[in-house]
Design a protein around this motif. Structure first.
Motif, PDB file in Angstrom:
ATOM      1  N   ASP A 183       0.835  -1.203   0.000  1.00 17.60           N
ATOM      2  CA  ASP A 183       0.000   0.000   0.000  1.00 17.60           C
ATOM      3  C   ASP A 183       0.871   1.254   0.000  1.00 17.60           C
ATOM      4  N   ILE A 184       1.911   1.252   0.825  1.00 14.00           N
ATOM      5  CA  ILE A 184       2.806   2.414   0.905  1.00 14.00           C
ATOM      6  C   ILE A 184       3.554   2.607  -0.410  1.00 14.00           C
ATOM      7  N   CYS A 234     -15.145  16.320   0.584  1.00 12.21           N
ATOM      8  CA  CYS A 234     -14.768  15.533   1.755  1.00 12.21           C
ATOM      9  C   CYS A 234     -16.024  14.966   2.409  1.00 12.21           C
ATOM     10  N   GLN A 235     -15.946  13.740   2.841  1.00 14.52           N
ATOM     11  CA  GLN A 235     -17.118  13.082   3.410  1.00 14.52           C
ATOM     12  C   GLN A 235     -16.699  12.064   4.460  1.00 14.52           C
ATOM     13  N   GLU A 236     -17.442  12.018   5.558  1.00 16.04           N
ATOM     14  CA  GLU A 236     -17.154  11.051   6.616  1.00 16.04           C
ATOM     15  C   GLU A 236     -17.626   9.670   6.199  1.00 16.04           C
ATOM     16  N   ARG A 237     -16.766   8.694   6.403  1.00 16.20           N
ATOM     17  CA  ARG A 237     -17.099   7.303   6.108  1.00 16.20           C
ATOM     18  C   ARG A 237     -16.740   6.433   7.307  1.00 16.20           C
ATOM     19  N   VAL A 238     -17.148   5.177   7.262  1.00 16.23           N
ATOM     20  CA  VAL A 238     -16.863   4.234   8.340  1.00 16.23           C
ATOM     21  C   VAL A 238     -15.757   3.292   7.889  1.00 16.23           C
ATOM     22  N   GLY A 239     -14.679   3.247   8.665  1.00 20.87           N
ATOM     23  CA  GLY A 239     -13.526   2.435   8.304  1.00 20.87           C
ATOM     24  C   GLY A 239     -13.425   1.160   9.122  1.00 20.87           C
ATOM     25  N   LEU A 240     -12.191   0.685   9.291  1.00 18.21           N
ATOM     26  CA  LEU A 240     -11.912  -0.562  10.003  1.00 18.21           C
ATOM     27  C   LEU A 240     -12.455  -0.512  11.429  1.00 18.21           C
ATOM     28  N   ASP A 246      -5.314   4.781   6.579  1.00 18.60           N
ATOM     29  CA  ASP A 246      -6.746   4.730   6.872  1.00 18.60           C
ATOM     30  C   ASP A 246      -7.471   3.778   5.925  1.00 18.60           C
ATOM     31  N   MET A 247      -6.901   3.611   4.729  1.00 16.46           N
ATOM     32  CA  MET A 247      -7.475   2.728   3.723  1.00 16.46           C
ATOM     33  C   MET A 247      -6.372   1.866   3.132  1.00 16.46           C
ATOM     34  N   SER A 248      -6.791   0.876   2.351  1.00  9.35           N
ATOM     35  CA  SER A 248      -5.863   0.037   1.605  1.00  9.35           C
ATOM     36  C   SER A 248      -6.169   0.206   0.123  1.00  9.35           C
ATOM     37  N   LEU A 249      -5.280  -0.251  -0.738  1.00  6.55           N
ATOM     38  CA  LEU A 249      -5.580  -0.216  -2.170  1.00  6.55           C
ATOM     39  C   LEU A 249      -6.769  -1.111  -2.488  1.00  6.55           C
ATOM     40  N   ILE A 250      -6.827  -2.268  -1.809  1.00  5.29           N
ATOM     41  CA  ILE A 250      -7.883  -3.241  -2.071  1.00  5.29           C
ATOM     42  C   ILE A 250      -8.653  -3.554  -0.788  1.00  5.29           C
ATOM     43  N   VAL A 263     -12.410  -5.773   7.948  1.00  2.00           N
ATOM     44  CA  VAL A 263     -11.184  -5.600   7.163  1.00  2.00           C
ATOM     45  C   VAL A 263     -11.066  -4.129   6.769  1.00  2.00           C
ATOM     46  N   LYS A 264      -9.842  -3.689   6.529  1.00  3.05           N
ATOM     47  CA  LYS A 264      -9.618  -2.279   6.191  1.00  3.05           C
ATOM     48  C   LYS A 264     -10.298  -1.945   4.862  1.00  3.05           C
ATOM     49  N   PRO A 265     -10.988  -0.804   4.795  1.00  8.30           N
ATOM     50  CA  PRO A 265     -11.640  -0.422   3.532  1.00  8.30           C
ATOM     51  C   PRO A 265     -10.616  -0.147   2.444  1.00  8.30           C
ATOM     52  N   GLY A 266     -11.048  -0.260   1.183  1.00  9.91           N
ATOM     53  CA  GLY A 266     -10.117  -0.128   0.075  1.00  9.91           C
ATOM     54  C   GLY A 266     -10.516   0.926  -0.942  1.00  9.91           C
ATOM     55  N   LEU A 267      -9.518   1.367  -1.698  1.00 13.34           N
ATOM     56  CA  LEU A 267      -9.748   2.286  -2.801  1.00 13.34           C
ATOM     57  C   LEU A 267     -10.522   1.595  -3.913  1.00 13.34           C
TER      58      LEU A 267
END
Length: 202
Positions: A20-21, A53-59, A117-121, A147-151
């Motif tokens: 991801d990095i 910009c918008q608030e979303r729910v992550g991991l 905050d996110m992953s590619l997948i 699981v971590k949210p993805g792009l």
């Protein structure tokens, strides 16, 4: 919150974070040029801010703020309220329609991938209002938060903007139950196909 049926191996998570990095850094170089070009086009077509910009729910239910190039008319939801994406959505601008088709509006989120905050997948992060609604009405929806949210994700390359919550959940659960480096790699190449062909976009 429920546990995953298939435990995620630590080595996979470490490799996923490392990639991801690396890939977010590499993609931000050409992506930065595209962001700059479409930032100008968005401003030319309609008044208002270029970014949304918008608030979303992550991991694990943590709140994150996603950044996108604005694809809709400014302040459109002040009149309509939060709405699920629709086929041939009249709220979307001409430039916005092209950005959605090619996924260019998502490029600023590479910064969130780099940050962690996110992953590619992974499953796309959903808005709090819809997360609450779908968790109450769609069985198993909360497992997306494990699981971590993805792009990009399995639901994005095998579905469309206007898929129902149940349809998106079915695709997300397929990913969660088959999570692996190989699965991520296949989705990554499928994402490239979708970007080139515009398949599945609205």
């Amino acid at each position: 919150m429920e546990k995953l049926d298939k435990p995620v191996h630590c080595n996979y998570l470490l490799l996923k974070r490392l990639l991801d990095i690396i890939f977010s850094t590499l993609l931000l170089i050409p992506g930065g040029v595209m962001i700059f070009i479409f930032m100008i086009l968005v401003k030319i077509e309609t008044p208002g801010k270029a970014f949304y910009c918008q608030e979303r729910v992550g991991l694990m239910g943590e709140k994150i703020t996603v950044i996108k190039l604005r694809s809709m008319y400014s302040n459109v939801e002040e009149k309509t309220g939060a709405m699920w994406a629709q086929k041939e959505d009249s709220r979307v601008t001409r430039v916005g329609r092209f950005m959605r088709k090619t996924r260019i509006d998502e490029l600023p989120q590479l910064l969130l991938v780099f940050k962690g905050d996110m992953s590619l997948i992974g499953p796309r992060p959903e808005r709090p209002v819809f997360t609450k609604q779908f968790s109450e009405n769609v069985a198993g929806f909360e497992q997306r938060l494990l699981v971590k949210p993805g792009l990009s994700g399995y639901a994005q390359v095998h579905g469309g903007y206007d898929d129902t919550p149940a349809e998106k959940l079915k695709n997300d659960m397929y990913y969660i139950h088959n999570i692996s480096f190989t699965t991520d790699l296949l989705i990554f190449f499928d994402t490239i196909r979708v970007v080139i062909t515009g398949d599945g976009s609205r």
